[in-house]
Design a protein around this motif. Structure first.
Motif, short mmCIF file in Angstrom:
data_model
loop_
_atom_site.label_atom_id
_atom_site.label_comp_id
_atom_site.label_asym_id
_atom_site.label_seq_id
_atom_site.Cartn_x
_atom_site.Cartn_y
_atom_site.Cartn_z
N ASN A 77 0.79 -1.15 0.17
CA ASN A 77 0.14 0.01 0.04
C ASN A 77 0.85 1.27 0.05
N LEU A 78 0.32 2.37 -0.38
CA LEU A 78 0.71 3.70 -0.48
C LEU A 78 -0.26 4.62 0.10
N ILE A 79 0.07 4.99 1.45
CA ILE A 79 -0.98 5.85 2.16
C ILE A 79 -0.51 7.10 2.62
N ASP A 80 -1.08 7.82 2.70
CA ASP A 80 -0.95 9.12 3.61
C ASP A 80 -0.65 8.58 4.96
N TYR A 81 0.05 9.33 5.79
CA TYR A 81 0.54 9.28 7.19
C TYR A 81 -0.80 8.96 8.07
N ASP A 82 -0.69 7.96 8.77
CA ASP A 82 -1.94 7.75 9.64
C ASP A 82 -1.26 7.68 10.93
N ASP A 83 -0.34 8.20 11.79
CA ASP A 83 0.20 7.84 12.99
C ASP A 83 0.74 9.21 13.55
N PRO A 84 0.11 9.83 14.46
CA PRO A 84 0.64 11.09 14.37
C PRO A 84 1.92 11.32 15.31
N ASN A 85 2.60 10.17 15.81
CA ASN A 85 3.49 10.21 16.57
C ASN A 85 4.69 9.20 16.22
N PRO A 86 5.75 9.50 15.63
CA PRO A 86 6.39 10.76 15.06
C PRO A 86 5.95 11.10 13.83
N ARG A 87 5.74 12.25 13.58
CA ARG A 87 5.25 12.66 12.17
C ARG A 87 6.46 13.24 11.72
N VAL A 88 6.87 12.43 10.32
CA VAL A 88 8.18 12.67 9.77
C VAL A 88 7.84 13.04 8.38
N GLY A 89 6.73 12.64 7.75
CA GLY A 89 6.78 12.86 6.28
C GLY A 89 5.60 12.19 5.82
N ARG A 90 5.32 12.21 4.64
CA ARG A 90 4.36 11.36 3.66
C ARG A 90 4.63 11.22 2.34
N PRO A 91 4.32 10.27 1.62
CA PRO A 91 3.26 9.23 1.93
C PRO A 91 4.15 8.01 2.39
N TRP A 92 3.57 7.24 2.88
CA TRP A 92 3.98 6.04 3.38
C TRP A 92 3.93 4.69 2.70
N LEU A 93 4.88 3.88 2.48
CA LEU A 93 4.72 2.49 1.96
C LEU A 93 4.33 1.64 3.34
N ALA A 94 3.23 0.91 3.03
CA ALA A 94 2.61 0.33 4.03
C ALA A 94 2.19 -1.13 3.72
N GLY A 95 2.25 -2.13 4.73
CA GLY A 95 1.53 -3.47 4.56
C GLY A 95 1.95 -4.38 3.42
#
Length: 159
Positions: free
Chosen positions: A72-90
C-alpha cells in the motif's frame, strides 16, 4: 514452484474480488493481535483505495487469480512521530512466493506510483531494513534497536 512470469500486478480497485483475501493477508501479517481489527475492518479501509491518481493506493499481485502479495501507499496515519508522507505500508508476500523478487517488484510499483503522483519521497517503518536498503531506502530514524523509519528519495520519472 510457480514462475514469477505467472504474475500480474493490479490496483486493488481493478480486481475487487480479491479484496477479502488481500484483507485476510494483511490482517494475518500485521493486525491479528490488535483488538478490534478483523479482515472485514481492513477490507473497509482497503475500499478507500478507489483510484490510481490519489492516495491511498493498494497494489495486489495475483497468480492465477489468487492474491500472493500486497503493498500500500498511504498518507501518514500515525501522529507520533510525524516525519513525512506518503508511506509505503503493509507489504506482504505469501511464503511460497518469497525470495523470488516479488517484494522488490511490488515496492518498485508503488514507488513508481508515488513518482507519478509527484511525490519526492516515501517513508516506511520496518524491523527489516536490509530489504529496503537494497532498493535504495536509507534509515531516516532509528526508533528502537529492532525498528527504524526509512525513507526513499524519489527521482522524477524521465520524460
Amino acid at each position: 514452484m510457480t514462475a514469477i512470469d505467472d504474475l500480474s500486478l493490479f490496483h486493488l480497485f481493478d480486481v475487487p474480488h480479491a479484496a477479502p483475501a488481500v484483507a485476510a493477508l494483511l490482517h494475518a501479517e500485521f493486525w491479528s493481535d490488535v483488538p478490534g481489527t478483523s479482515p472485514e475492518t481492513l477490507a473497509a479501509r482497503l475500499a478507500e483505495a478507489r483510484q490510481a491518481d490519489a492516495l491511498p493506493l493498494c497494489r495486489v499481485a495475483l497468480s492465477s487469480g489468487v492474491p500472493v502479495g500486497v503493498v500500500n501507499l498511504i498518507d501518514y496515519d500515525d501522529p507520533n512521530p510525524r516525519v513525512g508522507r506518503p508511506w509505503l505500508a503493509g507489504l506482504v508476500v505469501v511464503p511460497a512466493w518469497r525470495g523470488r523478487g516479488l517484494g522488490t517488484r511490488m515496492v518498485q510499483a508503488v514507488l513508481d506510483d508515488a513518482r507519478r503522483l509527484g511525490e519526492t519521497e516515501v517513508f516506511l517503518g520496518t524491523d527489516g531494513p536490509s530489504f529496503y536498503e537494497r532498493q535504495g531506502a536509507r534509515v531516516h530514524q532509528q526508533l528502537r534497536s529492532d525498528f527504524c523509519l526509512m525513507r526513499f528519495e524519489l527521482r522524477a520519472e524521465p520524460r
